[in-house]
Design a protein around this motif. Sequence first.
Motif, PDB file in Angstrom:
ATOM      1  N   TYR A   1       0.832  -1.206   0.000  1.00 48.72           N
ATOM      2  CA  TYR A   1       0.000   0.000   0.000  1.00 48.72           C
ATOM      3  C   TYR A   1       0.864   1.253   0.000  1.00 48.72           C
ATOM      4  CZ  TYR A   1      -3.367  -3.494   1.474  1.00 48.72           C
ATOM      5  OH  TYR A   1      -4.144  -4.621   1.544  1.00 48.72           O
ATOM      6  N   LEU A   2       1.960   1.182   0.761  1.00 48.65           N
ATOM      7  CA  LEU A   2       2.844   2.350   0.849  1.00 48.65           C
ATOM      8  C   LEU A   2       3.361   2.749  -0.543  1.00 48.65           C
ATOM      9  CD1 LEU A   2       4.471   4.423   2.512  1.00 48.65           C
ATOM     10  CD2 LEU A   2       6.281   2.724   2.708  1.00 48.65           C
ATOM     11  N   HIS A   3       3.787   1.773  -1.324  1.00 45.92           N
ATOM     12  CA  HIS A   3       4.395   2.112  -2.610  1.00 45.92           C
ATOM     13  C   HIS A   3       3.408   2.762  -3.586  1.00 45.92           C
ATOM     14  CE1 HIS A   3       8.136  -0.665  -2.082  1.00 45.92           C
ATOM     15  NE2 HIS A   3       8.060   0.306  -1.212  1.00 45.92           N
ATOM     16  N   VAL A   4       2.180   2.281  -3.624  1.00 43.83           N
ATOM     17  CA  VAL A   4       1.221   2.935  -4.540  1.00 43.83           C
ATOM     18  C   VAL A   4       0.897   4.348  -4.056  1.00 43.83           C
ATOM     19  CG1 VAL A   4       0.119   0.957  -5.669  1.00 43.83           C
ATOM     20  CG2 VAL A   4      -0.768   1.742  -3.486  1.00 43.83           C
ATOM     21  N   ILE A   5       0.853   4.523  -2.740  1.00 46.33           N
ATOM     22  CA  ILE A   5       0.569   5.871  -2.207  1.00 46.33           C
ATOM     23  C   ILE A   5       1.745   6.806  -2.509  1.00 46.33           C
ATOM     24  CG2 ILE A   5       0.298   7.199  -0.059  1.00 46.33           C
ATOM     25  CD1 ILE A   5      -1.606   5.049   0.921  1.00 46.33           C
ATOM     26  N   ILE A   6       2.959   6.318  -2.365  1.00 42.56           N
ATOM     27  CA  ILE A   6       4.122   7.164  -2.690  1.00 42.56           C
ATOM     28  C   ILE A   6       4.063   7.573  -4.157  1.00 42.56           C
ATOM     29  CG2 ILE A   6       6.640   7.207  -2.992  1.00 42.56           C
ATOM     30  CD1 ILE A   6       6.848   5.292  -0.586  1.00 42.56           C
ATOM     31  N   LEU A   7       3.834   6.600  -5.027  1.00 44.70           N
ATOM     32  CA  LEU A   7       3.843   6.922  -6.459  1.00 44.70           C
ATOM     33  C   LEU A   7       2.688   7.855  -6.816  1.00 44.70           C
ATOM     34  CD1 LEU A   7       4.830   3.414  -7.873  1.00 44.70           C
ATOM     35  CD2 LEU A   7       6.240   5.466  -7.855  1.00 44.70           C
ATOM     36  N   SER A   8       1.528   7.613  -6.237  1.00 47.92           N
ATOM     37  CA  SER A   8       0.369   8.427  -6.594  1.00 47.92           C
ATOM     38  C   SER A   8       0.386   9.802  -5.919  1.00 47.92           C
ATOM     39  CB  SER A   8      -0.909   7.672  -6.212  1.00 47.92           C
ATOM     40  OG  SER A   8      -2.016   8.526  -6.315  1.00 47.92           O
ATOM     41  N   ASP A   9       0.651   9.841  -4.625  1.00 47.10           N
ATOM     42  CA  ASP A   9       0.461  11.098  -3.890  1.00 47.10           C
ATOM     43  C   ASP A   9       1.738  11.897  -3.685  1.00 47.10           C
ATOM     44  OD1 ASP A   9      -2.316  10.841  -3.540  1.00 47.10           O
ATOM     45  OD2 ASP A   9      -1.958   9.284  -2.065  1.00 47.10           O
ATOM     46  N   ILE A  10       2.865  11.250  -3.663  1.00 50.41           N
ATOM     47  CA  ILE A  10       4.123  12.007  -3.582  1.00 50.41           C
ATOM     48  C   ILE A  10       4.612  12.258  -5.009  1.00 50.41           C
ATOM     49  CG2 ILE A  10       6.491  12.042  -2.641  1.00 50.41           C
ATOM     50  CD1 ILE A  10       4.300  11.952  -0.432  1.00 50.41           C
ATOM     51  N   GLY A  11       4.426  11.256  -5.884  1.00 47.82           N
ATOM     52  CA  GLY A  11       4.930  11.376  -7.250  1.00 47.82           C
ATOM     53  C   GLY A  11       3.936  11.891  -8.273  1.00 47.82           C
ATOM     54  N   ASP A  12       2.638  11.939  -7.930  1.00 49.91           N
ATOM     55  CA  ASP A  12       1.615  12.332  -8.903  1.00 49.91           C
ATOM     56  C   ASP A  12       1.678  11.501 -10.188  1.00 49.91           C
ATOM     57  OD1 ASP A  12       0.406  14.308  -7.363  1.00 49.91           O
ATOM     58  OD2 ASP A  12       1.759  15.866  -8.088  1.00 49.91           O
ATOM     59  N   VAL A  13       2.033  10.243 -10.065  1.00 52.47           N
ATOM     60  CA  VAL A  13       2.109   9.357 -11.233  1.00 52.47           C
ATOM     61  C   VAL A  13       0.692   8.834 -11.514  1.00 52.47           C
ATOM     62  CG1 VAL A  13       3.199   7.255 -12.136  1.00 52.47           C
ATOM     63  CG2 VAL A  13       4.442   8.672 -10.497  1.00 52.47           C
ATOM     64  N   SER A  14       0.322   8.728 -12.794  1.00 51.91           N
ATOM     65  CA  SER A  14      -1.030   8.264 -13.125  1.00 51.91           C
ATOM     66  C   SER A  14      -1.171   6.765 -12.817  1.00 51.91           C
ATOM     67  CB  SER A  14      -1.320   8.505 -14.608  1.00 51.91           C
ATOM     68  OG  SER A  14      -0.609   7.567 -15.389  1.00 51.91           O
ATOM     69  N   TYR A  15      -2.412   6.302 -12.699  1.00 50.79           N
ATOM     70  CA  TYR A  15      -2.631   4.885 -12.382  1.00 50.79           C
ATOM     71  C   TYR A  15      -2.024   3.981 -13.461  1.00 50.79           C
ATOM     72  CZ  TYR A  15      -6.026   6.051  -8.669  1.00 50.79           C
ATOM     73  OH  TYR A  15      -6.628   6.514  -7.534  1.00 50.79           O
ATOM     74  N   LYS A  16      -2.168   4.428 -14.704  1.00 47.96           N
ATOM     75  CA  LYS A  16      -1.654   3.615 -15.821  1.00 47.96           C
ATOM     76  C   LYS A  16      -0.127   3.465 -15.685  1.00 47.96           C
ATOM     77  CE  LYS A  16      -1.747   3.570 -20.880  1.00 47.96           C
ATOM     78  NZ  LYS A  16      -0.366   3.972 -21.216  1.00 47.96           N
ATOM     79  N   GLU A  17       0.523   4.581 -15.372  1.00 49.75           N
ATOM     80  CA  GLU A  17       1.980   4.536 -15.226  1.00 49.75           C
ATOM     81  C   GLU A  17       2.393   3.730 -13.989  1.00 49.75           C
ATOM     82  OE1 GLU A  17       2.986   8.771 -17.468  1.00 49.75           O
ATOM     83  OE2 GLU A  17       2.684   8.730 -15.317  1.00 49.75           O
ATOM     84  N   ILE A  18       1.623   3.865 -12.908  1.00 53.09           N
ATOM     85  CA  ILE A  18       1.939   3.067 -11.707  1.00 53.09           C
ATOM     86  C   ILE A  18       1.829   1.581 -12.046  1.00 53.09           C
ATOM     87  CG2 ILE A  18       1.242   2.473  -9.335  1.00 53.09           C
ATOM     88  CD1 ILE A  18       0.202   5.321  -9.011  1.00 53.09           C
TER      89      ILE A  18
END
Lengths: 176, 77
Positions: free
Chosen positions: A123-140
């Motif tokens: 869970y931590l990694h998706v939150i980092i990528l999405s909320d710290i990195g602003d990476v799109s779901y497709k890119e995640i």
Amino acid sequence: MVNRKVRSYTKEDFKKVVLPYLGYLYRVAYCLARWNKQDTEDLVQDTIIKAYKSFHQLEDRGKCRAWLTSILYNTFVNKYRKEIPIIPLEEDIIYEEDPETEILRGVMDQEVSKALLELPEEYLHVIILSDIGDVSYKEIAEILGVPIGTVRSRLSRGRKILRAKLHRYAKERGYI
Amino acid sequence: MSHEEFEELVSAYVDSQVTPEEEKAILEHIEMCARCRQLYEQEKVIKEKLHYFRETIHVPLDLDKKLIRSLEKAEEK
């Protein structure tokens, strides 16, 4: 001589394209490395060197940020990921619902930091990528090698656990 | 749309990562359901908090110089 010319042009070009993302990369790396500053700097450095060596592979410079994030994440997984003690997730916490949105507004940065560190890695990694990195779901999904549906459900559950933990901390310190 | 379906979608909605059809169903549900409206508000607060937290991470001022030096070293090898 010719080679050197081509190379030095590429280096300047690389700096121009990649250096603006340093702050961004540092923040994502800092979270992946669980707030360890030395690991963060080493991870960013390794990422930049790898990116430089494969800069010719970046076809669309508009996708530079996602490309760098992918290199950063793979480097982290291969070299910097550490065995961390798993904090057993209190299953009951995710069933706790609290109607008080105001309590959440009052949580402090240190509490966010603590709650993040207690999250299971998936869970931590998706939150980092999405909320710290602003990476799109497709890119995640591409970076993690999982379907978009998995990204969605991990984010949903991860934020739900976070919400419950933050409510709990706020209550423990007597916010209400 | 059920509460459970809404719960699964609310994160994606806050992240603007839903399809137009999903968005329509979410808006209809929020209109009628106070519990899910509150959940939506809380989800937005969580995201805001994470963004505030991100801003507390200080990037070292000399990071770019350090990295340029390490690039040059890597090139020499």
